[in-house]
Scaffold this active site. Structure first.
Site, short mmCIF file in Angstrom:
data_model
loop_
_atom_site.label_atom_id
_atom_site.label_comp_id
_atom_site.label_asym_id
_atom_site.label_seq_id
_atom_site.Cartn_x
_atom_site.Cartn_y
_atom_site.Cartn_z
N GLU A 268 -11.25 -8.21 6.96
CA GLU A 268 -11.73 -9.03 5.84
C GLU A 268 -12.24 -10.38 6.34
OE1 GLU A 268 -8.92 -9.18 2.60
OE2 GLU A 268 -8.79 -7.01 2.50
N HIS B 194 -11.46 -8.93 -2.40
CA HIS B 194 -10.01 -9.16 -2.48
C HIS B 194 -9.67 -10.12 -3.63
CE1 HIS B 194 -6.14 -8.87 0.11
NE2 HIS B 194 -5.85 -9.01 -1.16
P1 NAD Z 1 5.72 -2.13 -5.17
O1 NAD Z 1 6.59 -2.39 -4.00
O2 NAD Z 1 6.21 -2.46 -6.53
O3 NAD Z 1 5.25 -0.60 -5.17
C1 NAD Z 1 4.88 0.09 -4.02
C2 NAD Z 1 5.21 1.56 -4.25
O4 NAD Z 1 4.74 2.29 -3.12
C3 NAD Z 1 6.74 1.82 -4.36
O5 NAD Z 1 7.02 2.55 -5.54
C4 NAD Z 1 7.06 2.64 -3.11
O6 NAD Z 1 8.06 3.61 -3.34
C5 NAD Z 1 5.71 3.29 -2.83
N1 NAD Z 1 5.55 3.71 -1.44
C6 NAD Z 1 5.95 3.08 -0.32
N2 NAD Z 1 5.61 3.80 0.77
C7 NAD Z 1 4.97 4.91 0.31
C8 NAD Z 1 4.38 6.03 0.94
N3 NAD Z 1 4.40 6.16 2.27
N4 NAD Z 1 3.80 6.97 0.17
C9 NAD Z 1 3.78 6.85 -1.18
N5 NAD Z 1 4.36 5.82 -1.85
C10 NAD Z 1 4.93 4.85 -1.10
O7 NAD Z 1 4.36 -2.92 -4.85
P2 NAD Z 1 3.26 -3.41 -5.90
O8 NAD Z 1 3.60 -4.77 -6.36
O9 NAD Z 1 2.99 -2.33 -6.87
O10 NAD Z 1 2.02 -3.56 -4.91
C11 NAD Z 1 1.41 -2.42 -4.30
C12 NAD Z 1 0.41 -2.87 -3.26
O11 NAD Z 1 -0.61 -3.68 -3.84
C13 NAD Z 1 1.02 -3.73 -2.13
O12 NAD Z 1 0.60 -3.23 -0.89
C14 NAD Z 1 0.38 -5.07 -2.28
O13 NAD Z 1 0.16 -5.69 -1.05
C15 NAD Z 1 -0.93 -4.72 -2.94
N6 NAD Z 1 -1.47 -5.85 -3.70
C16 NAD Z 1 -2.79 -6.14 -3.59
C17 NAD Z 1 -3.33 -7.20 -4.29
C18 NAD Z 1 -4.80 -7.56 -4.20
O14 NAD Z 1 -5.14 -8.72 -4.33
N7 NAD Z 1 -5.69 -6.61 -4.00
C19 NAD Z 1 -2.50 -8.00 -5.10
C20 NAD Z 1 -1.16 -7.64 -5.23
C21 NAD Z 1 -0.63 -6.58 -4.51
#
Ligand code: NAD
Length: 304
Positions: free
Chosen positions: A260, A278
Site C-alpha cells: 500500500e 484503505h
Molecule cells: P474479529 O477478530 O472480530 O474477527 C475475525 C474473525 O476471523 C474471527 O471470527 C476469527 O475466528 C476468524 N478467523 C481467524 N482466523 C481465521 C481463519 N484462518 N479462517 C477463517 N476465519 C478465521 O475481527 P474484525 O474486527 O471483524 O476485523 C476483521 C479484519 O478486518 C481484521 O483483519 C482487520 O484488520 C480488518 N479491518 C480492516 C479495516 C479497513 O480499514 N479496511 C478496518 C477494520 C478492520
C-alpha cells in the site's frame, strides 16, 4: 486534577469531552518525536491515532504513564512489547469501525453487482452505454463470509436485508453464535463453490496469507464477486489479476493491498475491479466512537 492526558493526534471532540472532568487535557497535534520523548514524563495517559509513534524510546522516558490509547483499530504505531515490559496498558477500539467497514463492504458488493463505478465513469465521459452495464440482483444469491467476527457478523445482518442466503467459513466460530445469526457454517471449499459473492473478514496471519489463490479462484462460480476489506495479502493479487482478466470470475472489490499504496498494479487496467484506498473504516461516526471508547477506558482506569 492530578491526572494529565496528552492528546497527540486529533480525535473527535466527544472523546475529549468525556475526559474533561477526570483529567487535565493537553492537545498537541504536531508534537515531534523529540518533544514527545522530553515531555511524556508529565503524563498519565496518551491518546494517539496514526501519526504519533509511541516507540520504545518514548515509553522508556514515560515515568508515570499508565495507558497508551490508540483511538482506532490497529496498534502498529505502538511498541506494545516495550509497554508491556513497563506495565503500561495499551488499549484500542476495534469495535468502533465494525459497522462502518460492513457498510463499505456492502458498497463494494453493490458497485460490482450493478457496475456502478464504471457506469459512472462512462456517463462522465459523455457516453450512454446502457447495454454494457447489465447487472445482477443480490436477492436470492448466496453470500460467503470468510471470518465471522465483529465485521463479518455486521455484513451478515446487512445481507439479510438484501434477501441473500449466507454461508460462513470460520473454524473458530461457536455453534451458538452461528445459530443466533442464522448462518450455515461450511468448509472453505464449499463456500467457494456455492457463493455468488464472497467477502473476507479474517486477520492476516500465516494461516490466512494467500488464503485465496489460483486453486481457490478455479473452483468459484463464473459470476462470482469477491471483496477484501480485511488485509492485503489474504488474496494473492497476481492470481486475482489472472482470474479477473480471463473473466474467470465476475469481479473483485478491494480496499486493502499486498503493498500500500499499490503502484502500477495491473489491476488498474481492469474494468471488473473496484478499488478504494484503505478507507473502509473512514467515517466520522467510527472516529467519534473510537474516541469515546478509548476515553471511557481511560476514565475507568483513572477512577480505579
Ligand atoms: P474479529 O477478530 O472480530 O474477527 C475475525 C474473525 O476471523 C474471527 O471470527 C476469527 O475466528 C476468524 N478467523 C481467524 N482466523 C481465521 C481463519 N484462518 N479462517 C477463517 N476465519 C478465521 O475481527 P474484525 O474486527 O471483524 O476485523 C476483521 C479484519 O478486518 C481484521 O483483519 C482487520 O484488520 C480488518 N479491518 C480492516 C479495516 C479497513 O480499514 N479496511 C478496518 C477494520 C478492520
Amino acid at each position: 486534577m492530578d491526572k494529565k492526558v496528552l492528546i497527540a493526534d486529533q480525535i473527535n471532540e466527544k472523546g475529549i469531552d468525556e475526559l474533561k472532568d477526570v483529567a487535565e487535557i493537553v492537545s498537541n497535534f504536531t508534537i515531534s518525536k523529540e518533544e514527545l520523548v522530553k515531555e511524556i514524563a508529565d503524563y498519565d495517559a496518551i491518546i494517539v491515532r496514526s501519526r504519533t509513534k509511541v516507540t520504545r524510546e518514548v515509553i522508556e522516558a514515560a515515568d508515570k504513564l499508565k495507558i497508551i490509547a490508540r483511538a482506532g483499530v490497529g496498534v502498529d504505531n505502538v511498541d506494545v512489547q516495550a509497554a508491556t515490559e513497563r506495565g503500561i496498558m495499551v488499549i484500542n477500539a476495534p469495535e468502533s469501525t465494525s459497522i462502518t467497514v460492513a457498510e463499505h463492504t456492502m458498497g463494494l458488493i453493490l458497485s460490482l453487482s450493478r457496475k456502478i463505478s464504471i457506469a459512472d465513469s462512462s456517463v462522465k465521459d459523455g457516453k450512454w452505454e446502457k447495454s454494457r452495464f447489465m447487472g445482477i440482483e443480490l436477492n436470492g444469491k448466496t453470500l460467503g463470509v470468510i471470518g465471522m467476527g465483529r465485521i463479518g457478523s455486521q455484513v451478515v445482518t446487512r445481507s439479510k436485508a438484501f434477501g441473500m442466503e449466507t454461508v460462513v467459513y470460520d473454524p473458530y466460530i461457536t455453534e451458538k453464535s452461528a445459530s443466533e445469526l442464522g448462518v450455515t457454517v461450511v468448509d472453505l471449499e464449499t463456500l467457494l463453490k456455492e457463493s455468488d459473492v464472497m467477502t473476507i473478514h479474517v486477520p492476516l496471519t500465516p494461516e490466512t496469507k494467500h488464503l485465496i489463490s489460483k486453486p481457490q479462484f478455479e473452483i468459484m462460480k463464473e459470476n462470482a464477486i469477491i471483496i477484501n476489506c480485511a488485509r492485503g495479502g489474504i488474496i494473492n493479487e497476481e492470481d486475482l489479476y489472472e482470474a479477473l482478466s480471463n473473466n474467470r470470475i465476475r469481479g473483485a472489490g478491494l480496499d486493502v493491498y499486498e503493498v500500500e499504496p499499490p503502484e502500477n498494479s495491473p489491476l488498474f487496467t481492469l474494468d471488473n475491479v473496484v478499488l478504494t484506498p484503505h478507507i473502509a473504516a473512514s467515517t466520522s461516526e467510527a472516529q467519534r466512537d473510537a474516541a469515546i471508547i478509548v476515553a471511557n477506558e481511560i476514565k475507568k482506569v483513572f477512577q480505579g
